[in-house]
Motif scaffolding. Structure first.
Motif, short mmCIF file in Angstrom:
data_model
loop_
_atom_site.label_atom_id
_atom_site.label_comp_id
_atom_site.label_asym_id
_atom_site.label_seq_id
_atom_site.Cartn_x
_atom_site.Cartn_y
_atom_site.Cartn_z
N LYS A 17 4.87 0.19 19.60
CA LYS A 17 6.10 0.88 19.20
C LYS A 17 5.83 2.34 18.82
O LYS A 17 6.55 3.23 19.26
CB LYS A 17 6.74 0.14 18.02
N ILE A 18 4.79 2.59 18.00
CA ILE A 18 4.59 3.94 17.49
C ILE A 18 3.56 4.75 18.28
O ILE A 18 3.49 5.95 18.13
CB ILE A 18 4.21 3.93 15.99
N GLY A 19 2.77 4.07 19.11
CA GLY A 19 1.77 4.79 19.90
C GLY A 19 0.50 5.04 19.08
O GLY A 19 0.27 4.39 18.07
N PRO A 20 -0.32 5.98 19.53
CA PRO A 20 -1.58 6.25 18.84
C PRO A 20 -1.35 6.48 17.35
O PRO A 20 -0.42 7.20 16.96
CB PRO A 20 -2.11 7.51 19.52
N CYS A 21 -2.18 5.84 16.52
CA CYS A 21 -1.97 5.93 15.07
C CYS A 21 -3.25 5.62 14.31
O CYS A 21 -4.17 5.02 14.85
CB CYS A 21 -0.87 4.98 14.63
N VAL A 22 -3.26 6.03 13.07
CA VAL A 22 -4.34 5.68 12.15
C VAL A 22 -3.84 4.48 11.34
O VAL A 22 -2.64 4.17 11.33
CB VAL A 22 -4.74 6.87 11.24
N VAL A 23 -4.75 3.83 10.65
CA VAL A 23 -4.39 2.60 9.91
C VAL A 23 -3.31 2.87 8.87
O VAL A 23 -2.38 2.08 8.71
CB VAL A 23 -5.64 1.95 9.28
N ARG A 24 -3.37 4.01 8.17
CA ARG A 24 -2.35 4.33 7.15
C ARG A 24 -0.95 4.44 7.77
O ARG A 24 0.03 3.97 7.19
CB ARG A 24 -2.68 5.64 6.43
N THR A 25 -0.86 5.07 8.93
CA THR A 25 0.43 5.19 9.61
C THR A 25 0.94 3.82 10.02
O THR A 25 2.13 3.52 9.87
CB THR A 25 0.29 6.09 10.86
N LEU A 26 0.05 3.00 10.51
CA LEU A 26 0.41 1.64 10.90
C LEU A 26 0.89 0.86 9.69
O LEU A 26 1.93 0.19 9.74
CB LEU A 26 -0.81 0.96 11.55
N GLN A 27 0.17 0.97 8.60
CA GLN A 27 0.53 0.25 7.37
C GLN A 27 1.93 0.67 6.89
O GLN A 27 2.71 -0.17 6.44
CB GLN A 27 -0.51 0.54 6.29
N ALA A 28 2.26 1.94 7.03
CA ALA A 28 3.56 2.44 6.59
C ALA A 28 4.71 1.82 7.39
O ALA A 28 5.84 1.73 6.90
CB ALA A 28 3.61 3.96 6.70
N GLN A 29 4.44 1.37 8.61
CA GLN A 29 5.47 0.79 9.47
C GLN A 29 5.77 -0.67 9.15
O GLN A 29 6.76 -1.22 9.61
CB GLN A 29 5.05 0.89 10.94
N TYR A 30 4.91 -1.31 8.39
CA TYR A 30 5.09 -2.72 8.04
C TYR A 30 6.23 -2.89 7.05
O TYR A 30 6.42 -2.06 6.18
CB TYR A 30 3.82 -3.29 7.40
N PRO A 31 6.96 -4.00 7.17
CA PRO A 31 7.95 -4.30 6.14
C PRO A 31 7.25 -4.77 4.87
O PRO A 31 6.06 -5.12 4.90
CB PRO A 31 8.76 -5.45 6.77
N GLU A 32 7.95 -4.79 3.78
CA GLU A 32 7.39 -5.28 2.52
C GLU A 32 7.25 -6.80 2.60
O GLU A 32 8.09 -7.44 3.21
CB GLU A 32 8.28 -4.89 1.34
N PRO A 33 6.26 -7.38 2.03
CA PRO A 33 5.11 -6.75 1.41
C PRO A 33 4.11 -6.28 2.47
O PRO A 33 3.77 -7.02 3.39
CB PRO A 33 4.51 -7.88 0.56
N LYS A 34 3.69 -5.04 2.35
CA LYS A 34 2.75 -4.47 3.30
C LYS A 34 1.37 -5.09 3.09
O LYS A 34 0.98 -5.36 1.97
CB LYS A 34 2.68 -2.95 3.12
N PRO A 35 0.63 -5.30 4.18
CA PRO A 35 -0.72 -5.85 4.02
C PRO A 35 -1.63 -4.81 3.37
O PRO A 35 -1.43 -3.61 3.53
CB PRO A 35 -1.15 -6.14 5.46
N PRO A 36 -2.66 -5.27 2.65
CA PRO A 36 -3.61 -4.32 2.07
C PRO A 36 -4.29 -3.51 3.18
O PRO A 36 -4.48 -4.02 4.30
CB PRO A 36 -4.63 -5.21 1.36
N TYR A 37 -4.65 -2.29 2.88
CA TYR A 37 -5.28 -1.39 3.86
C TYR A 37 -6.51 -2.04 4.49
O TYR A 37 -6.67 -2.02 5.70
CB TYR A 37 -5.67 -0.07 3.18
N THR A 38 -7.36 -2.64 3.67
CA THR A 38 -8.61 -3.22 4.19
C THR A 38 -8.34 -4.39 5.14
O THR A 38 -9.02 -4.55 6.15
CB THR A 38 -9.55 -3.68 3.05
N THR A 39 -7.33 -5.19 4.82
CA THR A 39 -6.96 -6.31 5.70
C THR A 39 -6.47 -5.78 7.03
O THR A 39 -6.89 -6.26 8.10
CB THR A 39 -5.85 -7.17 5.04
N LEU A 40 -5.61 -4.78 6.98
CA LEU A 40 -5.07 -4.21 8.21
C LEU A 40 -6.16 -3.53 9.03
O LEU A 40 -6.19 -3.65 10.26
CB LEU A 40 -3.94 -3.23 7.88
N ALA A 41 -7.08 -2.84 8.36
CA ALA A 41 -8.20 -2.22 9.06
C ALA A 41 -9.03 -3.27 9.79
O ALA A 41 -9.47 -3.06 10.93
CB ALA A 41 -9.06 -1.42 8.09
N SER A 42 -9.23 -4.42 9.17
CA SER A 42 -9.98 -5.51 9.81
C SER A 42 -9.22 -6.06 11.02
O SER A 42 -9.83 -6.35 12.06
CB SER A 42 -10.23 -6.65 8.82
#
Length: 119
Positions: A17-42
């Motif tokens: 949906k959003i195209g090239p992104c960093v993990v923080r940008t991806l995390q911001a797109q998640y609905p609440e509750p957002k996954p922890p940064y480290t989980t999403l990075a994994s």
């Protein structure tokens, strides 16, 4: 194409949906509750290992972009689903949705028109 977990599929849909992104940008797109940064990075690292995304270093972060197109994934997923659950018959798949009243006669006529217009 290796099967994705539910978490990986959610992340992949957002990357498409959003195209090239960093993990923080991806995390911001998640609905609440957002996954922890480290989980999403994994999760994203697993997508990279499975060759769904590729990374490029940008300063001190990695930018991820899709290697697999969404349509390509849909085709592979549907092919596996039809094979495993509907005896490799798309007719059985459509019949299932008709019996479950998930597809209308109007929808079926539109599908027939699409098929006939391609001939």
């Amino acid at each position: 194409m290796e099967k994705l977990t539910t978490q990986e599929e959610v992340a992949m849909r957002l990357i498409w949906k959003i195209g090239p992104c960093v993990v923080r940008t991806l995390q911001a797109q998640y609905p609440e509750p957002k996954p922890p940064y480290t989980t999403l990075a994994s999760v994203v690292k697993n997508l990279e290992r499975k060759k769904y995304v590729r990374s490029r270093r940008c300063g001190n972060v990695y930018e991820y972009f899709p290697l697999v197109e969404q349509e390509e994934y849909k085709k592979a997923f549907m092919k596996e689903t039809v094979s495993n659950l509907f005896s490799n018959s798309y007719k059985e798949l459509v019949s299932f949705f008709a019996k479950e009243e998930k597809i209308s006669a109007k929808d079926l006529r539109e599908i027939i028109d699409m098929i006939e217009s391609k001939k």
